[in-house]
Motif scaffolding. Structure first.
Motif, mmCIF file in Angstrom:
data_model
loop_
_atom_site.group_PDB
_atom_site.id
_atom_site.type_symbol
_atom_site.label_atom_id
_atom_site.label_comp_id
_atom_site.label_asym_id
_atom_site.label_seq_id
_atom_site.Cartn_x
_atom_site.Cartn_y
_atom_site.Cartn_z
ATOM 1 N N ILE A 539 0.865 -1.175 0.000
ATOM 2 C CA ILE A 539 0.000 0.000 0.000
ATOM 3 C C ILE A 539 0.904 1.228 0.000
ATOM 4 O O ILE A 539 1.908 1.281 0.720
ATOM 5 C CB ILE A 539 -0.940 0.028 1.225
ATOM 6 N N ALA A 540 0.552 2.218 -0.825
ATOM 7 C CA ALA A 540 1.360 3.436 -0.911
ATOM 8 C C ALA A 540 0.461 4.653 -0.999
ATOM 9 O O ALA A 540 -0.680 4.574 -1.471
ATOM 10 C CB ALA A 540 2.294 3.380 -2.119
ATOM 11 N N CYS A 541 0.997 5.774 -0.545
ATOM 12 C CA CYS A 541 0.274 7.049 -0.595
ATOM 13 C C CYS A 541 1.254 8.142 -1.000
ATOM 14 O O CYS A 541 2.342 8.247 -0.429
ATOM 15 C CB CYS A 541 -0.342 7.358 0.769
ATOM 16 N N VAL A 542 0.872 8.935 -1.987
ATOM 17 C CA VAL A 542 1.710 10.021 -2.485
ATOM 18 C C VAL A 542 0.912 11.322 -2.434
ATOM 19 O O VAL A 542 -0.206 11.386 -2.935
ATOM 20 C CB VAL A 542 2.177 9.744 -3.932
ATOM 21 N N ASP A 543 1.490 12.343 -1.812
ATOM 22 C CA ASP A 543 0.879 13.681 -1.808
ATOM 23 C C ASP A 543 1.419 14.467 -3.001
ATOM 24 O O ASP A 543 2.575 14.903 -3.004
ATOM 25 C CB ASP A 543 1.196 14.425 -0.502
ATOM 26 N N GLY A 544 0.592 14.644 -4.019
ATOM 27 C CA GLY A 544 1.009 15.317 -5.239
ATOM 28 C C GLY A 544 0.848 16.820 -5.171
ATOM 29 O O GLY A 544 0.509 17.399 -4.125
ATOM 30 N N ARG A 545 1.079 17.455 -6.296
ATOM 31 C CA ARG A 545 0.907 18.902 -6.386
ATOM 32 C C ARG A 545 -0.520 19.290 -5.994
ATOM 33 O O ARG A 545 -1.475 18.571 -6.292
ATOM 34 C CB ARG A 545 1.205 19.363 -7.813
ATOM 35 N N GLY A 546 -0.642 20.420 -5.336
ATOM 36 C CA GLY A 546 -1.942 20.888 -4.865
ATOM 37 C C GLY A 546 -2.170 20.610 -3.399
ATOM 38 O O GLY A 546 -3.021 21.241 -2.771
ATOM 39 N N THR A 547 -1.418 19.647 -2.830
ATOM 40 C CA THR A 547 -1.562 19.382 -1.401
ATOM 41 C C THR A 547 -0.800 20.446 -0.610
ATOM 42 O O THR A 547 -0.162 21.324 -1.171
ATOM 43 C CB THR A 547 -1.074 17.962 -1.056
ATOM 44 N N GLY A 548 -0.878 20.361 0.713
ATOM 45 C CA GLY A 548 -0.443 21.476 1.534
ATOM 46 C C GLY A 548 0.903 21.351 2.205
ATOM 47 O O GLY A 548 1.584 20.336 2.110
ATOM 48 N N PHE A 549 1.285 22.450 2.884
ATOM 49 C CA PHE A 549 2.409 22.542 3.808
ATOM 50 C C PHE A 549 3.774 22.513 3.124
ATOM 51 O O PHE A 549 4.783 22.229 3.756
ATOM 52 C CB PHE A 549 2.306 21.445 4.878
ATOM 53 N N LYS A 550 3.784 22.860 1.824
ATOM 54 C CA LYS A 550 5.055 22.978 1.099
ATOM 55 C C LYS A 550 5.108 24.310 0.349
ATOM 56 O O LYS A 550 5.825 24.440 -0.645
ATOM 57 C CB LYS A 550 5.226 21.798 0.135
ATOM 58 N N GLY A 551 4.350 25.270 0.820
ATOM 59 C CA GLY A 551 4.356 26.589 0.209
ATOM 60 C C GLY A 551 3.165 26.830 -0.694
ATOM 61 O O GLY A 551 2.544 25.907 -1.210
ATOM 62 N N ALA A 552 2.859 28.122 -0.884
ATOM 63 C CA ALA A 552 1.671 28.511 -1.651
ATOM 64 C C ALA A 552 1.776 28.111 -3.116
ATOM 65 O O ALA A 552 0.788 27.708 -3.735
ATOM 66 C CB ALA A 552 1.449 30.022 -1.528
ATOM 67 N N GLU A 553 2.959 28.223 -3.694
ATOM 68 C CA GLU A 553 3.113 27.910 -5.118
ATOM 69 C C GLU A 553 2.800 26.445 -5.389
ATOM 70 O O GLU A 553 2.102 26.119 -6.352
ATOM 71 C CB GLU A 553 4.537 28.244 -5.573
ATOM 72 N N PHE A 554 3.315 25.556 -4.559
ATOM 73 C CA PHE A 554 3.055 24.127 -4.700
ATOM 74 C C PHE A 554 1.567 23.828 -4.515
ATOM 75 O O PHE A 554 0.983 23.027 -5.251
ATOM 76 C CB PHE A 554 3.883 23.354 -3.673
ATOM 77 N N LYS A 555 0.959 24.483 -3.550
ATOM 78 C CA LYS A 555 -0.451 24.239 -3.232
ATOM 79 C C LYS A 555 -1.386 24.796 -4.296
ATOM 80 O O LYS A 555 -2.401 24.162 -4.650
ATOM 81 C CB LYS A 555 -0.776 24.857 -1.861
ATOM 82 N N LYS A 556 -1.074 25.968 -4.816
ATOM 83 C CA LYS A 556 -2.026 26.678 -5.669
ATOM 84 C C LYS A 556 -1.796 26.479 -7.167
ATOM 85 O O LYS A 556 -2.455 27.127 -7.988
ATOM 86 C CB LYS A 556 -2.004 28.172 -5.317
#
Length: 728
Positions: A539-556
């Protein structure tokens, strides 16, 4: 140092799990609560700063108590209230103190309305006289003490009322409330869900004025849900629900003067059309109210100061963003009415200090990391307390920093997820720590140094219990995808053999600003993943672009194109993981719930050469079906951005389906309506695509109650076994 050694011992014990494990987790174990953690419920720091109170429930007698404990000794000092001694109340489920702690509001017979809103019967208990008084015969909403403790305001039938606790008289202060038309002082559905609050009224510090927001829902379209129940005929639940691009409630701000018994509407010196009022809060000045106004696109947030005597308003602060501005509860007024504010304006969420006119005094925190929680301001020592990702985006730590931005101190000592509950005078804090290997640990700490004073509670029983189970390590790493290092965790079978080939089952949520890869203790789903690992899945989980806590540019980066970059990242991650020799690239599946269901559907359709199967629980299938505030924050309106809505909605990609698809929804879902699934089903049928689906009658977005969760996870497990487990 003693605390660190204790945690090292716990971590060492958990590292020995695989040598002592023999029992296998069952679905019945998970959903019967066998792995439930102990916690501290309804903790309140007493005004003296030396004690705290906790709500305790006695299972043998069925009674509840509010018990007071000493911070230093952790000994119980006294019991403030025991429901066993109160004839009208068998037990209560929550409590609230008046400001001077002489009165306690007790909540009983509480029933849910939507996610955050409730109705209940409330009693006021006087700690001096030991008298108990029923607030109202009817079930009411959001009862709130006035600061001087002489009155209680509450909502009932869409109107506001004030009860005088000295005379017992109740005064109705609004009269036009009507279901599905006008609401006074209580938020409508979409504000509750997306701005995260229910009580839209506030007392001033003088206890003589109440500010409230009025919602005119008249022109908001209605949504109806059949309620099947147990009777011969079903009923309907009809409520106002503004979908993307449709009419919102018209909001207005009002101030009621207790002495004059008059209400005045607040007018600000700016022409707003189609706007929101997501927060109101009185300053320390009893005649000055702060109100936040936001445009419908949510890329402009204005902070106004309203003089309640002259009914004039001054624009104090303007926060702007090319994507959107987050609404928070972090606004804090200092004694001179300068204020603390958080913003992403430098690219990361940080703390700022402004004077009472809105002039920036200083940016208090800085760096390529996020402030994730603001705990408060110690006026005596001019110190701010907060939580951040400074120790890595998957971790959380507690910090202090001076108002001038100096003397930053890390107060939490262990790597993982730390959160804090401070004493009223900020001399102590109770730290809650957990990690992927350590169940929640509660400690009392010195707020100046962070040094542990006492160990309060450790989930020793659960940790010992888990020694007997076949558990696998949750391995944290990053994976290079589309030019970014994405956070990932992976769980392999306990008897993993790198020379073998295993099916891969991926989980994600992926919504804007969310996080699924975090160094924290197990949720119920984590035990399900352990159960699947026992059966031979990775089982694996990946937080891709758009997710949080890595800066506004990555999130938005996903702005105006929800479902594009996030799906590309999941497909690319699956492809890359599929090249590992121990993963069978022909047996890769993905699942998700809500936004995650939207994602898993898209991943299966668009990534039909990668994913063999997908499960979508309560998915959005077109953002045209979802509410205005959430959807338009990221997509603007369908009228402005039709291609953004349609090009990445899975309902428009059903023709690409090649693998196995399981679609699940509850008919009582007031959030993501079952309409989403019904429209998806019809599209699949017309595209001549075979699939499986499951409907849970009258179940809401959480799909729970009775045997429901166990049934749901058996259904999903069986589908996984059938579609991915053929070689196990």
């Amino acid at each position: 140092m003693r605390y660190t050694k204790q945690l090292l011992l716990i971590c060492f014990i958990t590292s020995l799990f695989t040598t002592a494990q023999s029992n296998k987790i069952s679905l019945e174990d998970i959903w019967s609560g066998a792995f439930r953690t102990e916690r501290m419920d309804a903790l309140h720091s007493m005004n003296n700063g030396q004690q705290y109170s906790v709500l305790n429930f006695d299972r043998s007698s069925g009674s509840t108590t509010i018990d007071v404990y000493d911070y230093k000794t952790l000994n119980k000092e006294r019991t403030l209230v025991n429901s066993a001694n109160l004839d009208p109340i068998k037990y209560f489920t929550d409590y609230t103190f008046s400001d001077d702690e002489s009165q306690i509001l007790l909540a009983t017979e509480v029933e849910s309305i939507f996610r955050r809103s409730t109705l209940g019967k409330y009693y006021v208990y006087n700690t001096k006289t030991k008298q108990l008084e029923l607030v109202a015969e009817e079930k009411i909403q959001e009862p709130t003490f006035s600061p001087d403790g002489t009155k209680l305001a509450y909502g009932y039938n869409n109107n506001l009322f004030v009860k005088d606790l000295e005379t017992g008289n109740t005064q109705q202060i609004t009269f036009d409330g009507e279901k599905n038309k006008i609401i006074n002082g209580i938020t409508d559905w979409v504000y509750e869900e997306e701005f995260g609050f229910v009580r839209a009224f506030e007392w001033n510090s003088g206890s003589n004025k109440i500010a409230f927001v009025r919602f005119d829902e008249t022109d908001v379209p209605e949504f109806s849900m059949d309620v099947y129940g147990q009777d011969l005929y079903q009923t309907q639940h009809v409520f106002k629900y503004p979908k993307a691009g449709e009419a919102n409630a018209i909001v207005s701000l009002h101030i009621f003067d207790m002495k004059a018994a008059t209400t005045a509407e607040v007018k600000v010196n700016k022409s707003y059309t189609d706007f929101y009022i997501p927060r109101i809060e009185w300053t320390n000045n009893p005649d000055v109210l702060s109100a936040q106004y936001m445009n419908r696109h949510q890329d402009e947030l204005d902070l106004w100061f309203v003089n309640a005597e002259s009914n004039t308003a001054s624009l104090v602060l303007e926060d702007r963003d090319k994507a959107y501005v987050d609404v928070t509860d972090n606004l804090t007024f200092l004694e001179d009415d300068s204020f603390i504010w958080t913003s992403e304006k430098d690219g990361f969420n940080h703390i700022y200090h402004y004077d009472k006119t809105g002039k920036l005094i200083s940016q208090i925190t800085k760096g390529n990391w996020e402030v994730t929680n603001y705990y408060g301001f110690d006026a005596k020592n001019k110190t701010i307390f907060y939580q951040s990702t400074e120790n890595g985006s998957i971790n959380r730590d507690v910090y202090s920093i001076k108002l001038n931005g100096r003397d930053k101190t890390r107060l939490s000592m262990n790597t993982g997820t730390n959160s804090a509950a401070f004493s009223a005078d900020f001399s102590y804090f109770i730290n809650t720590f957990s990690s992927a290997t350590t169940a929640p640990v509660y400690t009392l700490n010195n707020a100046k140094t962070g040094k542990q004073i006492k160990l309060i509670k450790v989930n020793t029983e659960l940790q010992n219990k888990l020694k007997g189970y076949l558990m696998s390590e949750k391995e944290f790493s990053t994976i290079a995808i589309n030019g970014n290092e994405l956070n990932m965790w992976m769980i392999k079978p306990a008897n993993f053999d790198a020379s073998k080939s295993y099916p891969l089952f991926m989980f994600q949520y992926s919504g804007p600003g969310s996080q699924s890869v975090s160094n924290t203790w197990n949720s119920a789903n984590d035990y399900w993943y352990q159960y699947l690992a026992q059966k031979g899945y990775i089982i694996a989980c990946v937080d891709g672009r758009g997710t949080g806590f890595k800066g506004a540019e990555f999130k938005k980066v996903t702005q105006k194109e929800l479902g594009k970059y996030e799906v590309e990242d999941q497909i690319a991650a699956a492809k890359k993981l599929g090249t590992e020799p121990y993963i069978d690239a022909s047996r890769i599946g993905i699942w998700g719930w809500s936004y995650g269901g939207f994602m898993s559907s898209n991943a299966l359709f668009k990534g039909n050469d990668v994913f063999k199967m997908a499960i979508a629980v309560a998915p959005v299938t077109s953002w045209r079906f979802y509410d205005s505030i959430y959807t338009e924050r990221y997509m603007t309106t369908p009228q402005e951005n039709p291609s953004g809505y349609d090009e990445n909605s899975p309902i428009n990609h059903v023709d690409k389906l090649k693998g196995d698809f399981l679609l699940i929804h509850g008919t009582g879902d007031d959030n993501v309506h079952v309409q989403n699934t019904m429209r998806m089903v019809e599209a699949l049928i017309q595209a001549d695509k075979q699939f499986e689906w499951m409907i849970y009658p009258d179940k809401n977005h959480g799909i729970y109650g009775g045997n429901t969760r166990l049934h749901l996870y058996k259904k999903m497990t069986n589908f996984i076994d059938k579609t991915l487990g053929d070689k196990l």
